[in-house]
Design a protein around this motif. Structure first.
Motif, PDB file in Angstrom:
ATOM      1  N   GLU A  58      68.266 -14.222   3.874  1.00 26.06           N
ATOM      2  CA  GLU A  58      69.495 -13.229   4.423  1.00 26.06           C
ATOM      3  C   GLU A  58      69.432 -12.176   2.714  1.00 26.06           C
ATOM      4  OE1 GLU A  58      71.097 -12.386   6.828  1.00 26.06           O
ATOM      5  OE2 GLU A  58      70.689 -14.158   7.975  1.00 26.06           O
ATOM      6  N   ALA A  59      69.213 -12.889   1.720  1.00 26.17           N
ATOM      7  CA  ALA A  59      69.176 -12.062   0.559  1.00 26.17           C
ATOM      8  C   ALA A  59      68.147 -11.132   0.731  1.00 26.17           C
ATOM      9  CB  ALA A  59      69.172 -12.901  -0.750  1.00 26.17           C
ATOM     10  N   GLY A  60      66.765 -11.324   1.226  1.00 24.41           N
ATOM     11  CA  GLY A  60      65.833 -10.378   1.283  1.00 24.41           C
ATOM     12  C   GLY A  60      65.262 -10.103  -0.026  1.00 24.41           C
ATOM     13  N   GLY A  61      64.157  -9.190  -0.297  1.00 24.02           N
ATOM     14  CA  GLY A  61      63.604  -8.930  -1.437  1.00 24.02           C
ATOM     15  C   GLY A  61      64.119  -7.745  -2.312  1.00 24.02           C
ATOM     16  N   ARG A  62      63.752  -7.466  -3.275  1.00 18.72           N
ATOM     17  CA  ARG A  62      64.384  -6.423  -4.319  1.00 18.72           C
ATOM     18  C   ARG A  62      64.421  -4.983  -3.475  1.00 18.72           C
ATOM     19  NH1 ARG A  62      64.284  -7.052  -9.715  1.00 18.72           N
ATOM     20  NH2 ARG A  62      66.064  -5.349  -9.702  1.00 18.72           N
ATOM     21  N   LEU A  63      63.421  -4.646  -2.506  1.00 18.07           N
ATOM     22  CA  LEU A  63      63.540  -3.623  -1.734  1.00 18.07           C
ATOM     23  C   LEU A  63      63.641  -3.521  -0.299  1.00 18.07           C
ATOM     24  CD1 LEU A  63      60.212  -1.787  -3.383  1.00 18.07           C
ATOM     25  CD2 LEU A  63      62.647  -1.708  -4.221  1.00 18.07           C
ATOM     26  N   ARG A  64      64.652  -2.670  -0.031  1.00 16.11           N
ATOM     27  CA  ARG A  64      65.080  -2.705   1.397  1.00 16.11           C
ATOM     28  C   ARG A  64      63.863  -2.365   2.292  1.00 16.11           C
ATOM     29  NH1 ARG A  64      70.265   1.011   0.999  1.00 16.11           N
ATOM     30  NH2 ARG A  64      68.908   1.815  -0.525  1.00 16.11           N
ATOM     31  N   GLY A  65      64.043  -2.535   3.375  1.00 12.62           N
ATOM     32  CA  GLY A  65      62.953  -1.907   4.726  1.00 12.62           C
ATOM     33  C   GLY A  65      62.794  -0.601   4.445  1.00 12.62           C
ATOM     34  N   VAL A  66      63.951  -0.081   4.477  1.00  9.06           N
ATOM     35  CA  VAL A  66      64.277   1.701   4.436  1.00  9.06           C
ATOM     36  C   VAL A  66      63.462   2.384   3.238  1.00  9.06           C
ATOM     37  CG1 VAL A  66      66.406   1.645   3.351  1.00  9.06           C
ATOM     38  CG2 VAL A  66      65.730   3.800   4.786  1.00  9.06           C
ATOM     39  N   THR A  67      63.595   1.562   2.121  1.00  8.46           N
ATOM     40  CA  THR A  67      62.875   1.849   0.893  1.00  8.46           C
ATOM     41  C   THR A  67      61.266   1.810   1.022  1.00  8.46           C
ATOM     42  OG1 THR A  67      64.949   1.234  -0.548  1.00  8.46           O
ATOM     43  CG2 THR A  67      62.809   1.665  -1.667  1.00  8.46           C
ATOM     44  N   ILE A  68      61.021   0.805   1.376  1.00 11.69           N
ATOM     45  CA  ILE A  68      59.666   0.331   1.766  1.00 11.69           C
ATOM     46  C   ILE A  68      58.842   1.400   2.421  1.00 11.69           C
ATOM     47  CG2 ILE A  68      57.868  -0.874   2.497  1.00 11.69           C
ATOM     48  CD1 ILE A  68      59.789  -3.326   1.725  1.00 11.69           C
ATOM     49  N   VAL A  69      59.472   1.943   3.480  1.00 14.97           N
ATOM     50  CA  VAL A  69      59.118   2.971   4.729  1.00 14.97           C
ATOM     51  C   VAL A  69      59.032   4.069   3.916  1.00 14.97           C
ATOM     52  CG1 VAL A  69      59.755   4.413   6.562  1.00 14.97           C
ATOM     53  CG2 VAL A  69      60.226   1.926   6.550  1.00 14.97           C
ATOM     54  N   PHE A  70      59.987   4.744   3.109  1.00 12.39           N
ATOM     55  CA  PHE A  70      59.804   6.061   2.332  1.00 12.39           C
ATOM     56  C   PHE A  70      58.665   5.836   1.172  1.00 12.39           C
ATOM     57  CE2 PHE A  70      63.810   7.037   4.250  1.00 12.39           C
ATOM     58  CZ  PHE A  70      63.657   8.527   4.499  1.00 12.39           C
ATOM     59  N   VAL A  71      58.520   4.764   0.731  1.00 12.39           N
ATOM     60  CA  VAL A  71      57.413   4.458  -0.381  1.00 12.39           C
ATOM     61  C   VAL A  71      56.156   4.879   0.423  1.00 12.39           C
ATOM     62  CG1 VAL A  71      56.206   3.189  -1.687  1.00 12.39           C
ATOM     63  CG2 VAL A  71      58.821   3.241  -1.977  1.00 12.39           C
ATOM     64  N   VAL A  72      55.813   4.160   1.587  1.00 12.13           N
ATOM     65  CA  VAL A  72      54.730   4.153   2.383  1.00 12.13           C
ATOM     66  C   VAL A  72      54.525   5.828   2.656  1.00 12.13           C
ATOM     67  CG1 VAL A  72      53.476   3.722   4.450  1.00 12.13           C
ATOM     68  CG2 VAL A  72      54.651   2.034   3.156  1.00 12.13           C
ATOM     69  N   ILE A  73      55.593   6.509   3.143  1.00 13.43           N
ATOM     70  CA  ILE A  73      55.653   7.898   3.728  1.00 13.43           C
ATOM     71  C   ILE A  73      55.076   8.651   2.501  1.00 13.43           C
ATOM     72  CG2 ILE A  73      56.725   9.818   4.539  1.00 13.43           C
ATOM     73  CD1 ILE A  73      58.291   7.860   6.215  1.00 13.43           C
ATOM     74  N   ALA A  74      55.632   8.538   1.365  1.00  9.80           N
ATOM     75  CA  ALA A  74      55.450   9.281   0.086  1.00  9.80           C
ATOM     76  C   ALA A  74      53.902   9.143  -0.272  1.00  9.80           C
ATOM     77  CB  ALA A  74      56.441   8.921  -0.846  1.00  9.80           C
ATOM     78  N   ALA A  75      53.425   7.996  -0.473  1.00 11.45           N
ATOM     79  CA  ALA A  75      52.113   7.858  -0.593  1.00 11.45           C
ATOM     80  C   ALA A  75      51.057   8.150   0.303  1.00 11.45           C
ATOM     81  CB  ALA A  75      51.868   6.262  -0.677  1.00 11.45           C
ATOM     82  N   VAL A  76      51.269   8.212   1.573  1.00 10.67           N
ATOM     83  CA  VAL A  76      50.358   8.882   2.777  1.00 10.67           C
ATOM     84  C   VAL A  76      50.411  10.425   2.300  1.00 10.67           C
ATOM     85  CG1 VAL A  76      50.233   9.352   4.890  1.00 10.67           C
ATOM     86  CG2 VAL A  76      50.752   6.829   4.265  1.00 10.67           C
ATOM     87  N   ALA A  77      51.584  10.978   2.044  1.00 11.03           N
ATOM     88  CA  ALA A  77      51.699  12.349   2.017  1.00 11.03           C
ATOM     89  C   ALA A  77      51.069  12.769   0.573  1.00 11.03           C
ATOM     90  CB  ALA A  77      53.273  12.581   1.872  1.00 11.03           C
ATOM     91  N   ILE A  78      51.101  12.099  -0.517  1.00  9.20           N
ATOM     92  CA  ILE A  78      50.174  12.143  -1.652  1.00  9.20           C
ATOM     93  C   ILE A  78      48.821  12.355  -1.428  1.00  9.20           C
ATOM     94  CG2 ILE A  78      49.841  11.679  -3.993  1.00  9.20           C
ATOM     95  CD1 ILE A  78      52.949  10.804  -4.046  1.00  9.20           C
TER      96      ILE A  78
END
Length: 291
Positions: A58-78
């Motif tokens: 329930e506690a999950g990791g340091r980064l939320r799912g939405v954060t990971i999605v935006f990191v991936v999108i940003a990486a792909v865009a770059i």
């Protein structure tokens, strides 16, 4: 002499009358006893591997799912920008998009990462004030699973009502904290978007009042805010339609309709045998602390 009346004897019931006895008030257990029992329940919980596994999930990791999605999108865009910028002429409209997208998504990804990293990792022991600050931030951010994992078994057994926050409109009802869903429903009445209100909470200060072994009392100074959801929608539409005037309208509505409540309160935390601190009482201000 046995027939003589005893003036100190309690009155006897007459014919057809029921004897009355004085009811004793239920004595509240000393706080130390309640705390000791809560600590024992907490350590029993920690000894249950299945229960601890649920907490970690329930506690999950340091980064939320939405954060990971935006990191991936940003990486792909770059990466796309780097590969295509040498082949697309600078005057081509697509060239501008290749530059704008990485910047926008990069800023969003960095901002989301920065917010997520302010929450202390639940699997690593942290100071009690850091744990409490993370607990409150998690509720405000919508990380209800993390916040629920910070509750002690004693707190999870509680049924709580929304706290009183001055002029800020709050929801009503009684909520069980036995599950993350119950905590989510409760938090939506005063610290999260819900019941027609957009809410926020900012912890200005969290400091230890006293720490005695596995028990700590932390004082929190926080600011709660709320304003109507309809005003946010109107201002957003106005911004899309009339740009600068819409932004001005947004500011005017926000300042005119915003409700703000600043409060200082104390919370008790318990440390389990795993070194992690847990929130003793689910009730925000401990007005109805377990006893």
């Amino acid at each position: 002499m046995s027939d003589e009346l005893n003036p100190y004897a309690p009155p006897e019931a007459g014919p057809g009358e029921r004897a009355t006895t004085k009811k004793k008030k239920k004595q509240k257990r000393p706080a130390s006893d309640a705390i000791a029992e809560a600590l024992a329940r907490l350590n029993q919980h920690i000894d249950d591997a299945a229960a601890v596994a649920v907490d970690q999930k329930e506690a999950g990791g340091r980064l939320r799912g939405v954060t990971i999605v935006f990191v991936v999108i940003a990486a792909v865009a770059i990466v796309s920008m780097v590969l295509a910028v040498q082949t697309i002429p600078s005057r081509d409209p697509a060239f501008a998009l290749l530059i704008i997208f990485p910047i926008v998504f990069g800023i969003l990804a960095v901002a989301l990462c920065a917010v997520d990293l302010t929450i202390a990792p639940r699997g690593t022991p942290a100071r009690p004030e850091a744990t409490l600050r993370s607990f409150l931030k998690a509720m405000a951010m919508g990380r209800q699973g993390y916040a629920w994992a910070c509750l002690s078994p004693t707190a999870r057994a509680q049924i709580v009502a929304p706290p009183s926050l001055g002029e800020i409109p709050i929801g009503s009802g009684a909520f069980s904290l036995a599950t993350p869903t119950g905590l989510k429903d409760w938090s939506s009445t005063f610290i999260r978007i819900g019941h027609g209100q957009i809410r926020s909470a900012q912890v200005k200060r969290a400091s230890i009042v006293r720490e005695d072994g596995d028990v700590a009392v932390v004082e929190v100074h926080a600011i709660f805010q709320a304003w109507p959801q309809w005003a946010n929608i109107v201002a957003a539409v106005a911004f899309v339609v009339i740009r600068l005037l819409g932004a001005i309208l947004y500011l005017v509505l926000f300042l005119a309709l915003r409700k703000r409540h600043e409060v200082t309160f104390q919370k008790t935390l318990l440390r389990g045998k795993n070194g992690l601190w847990y929130v003793y009482a689910g009730d925000l201000f401990e007005d109805d602390a377990p006893n």
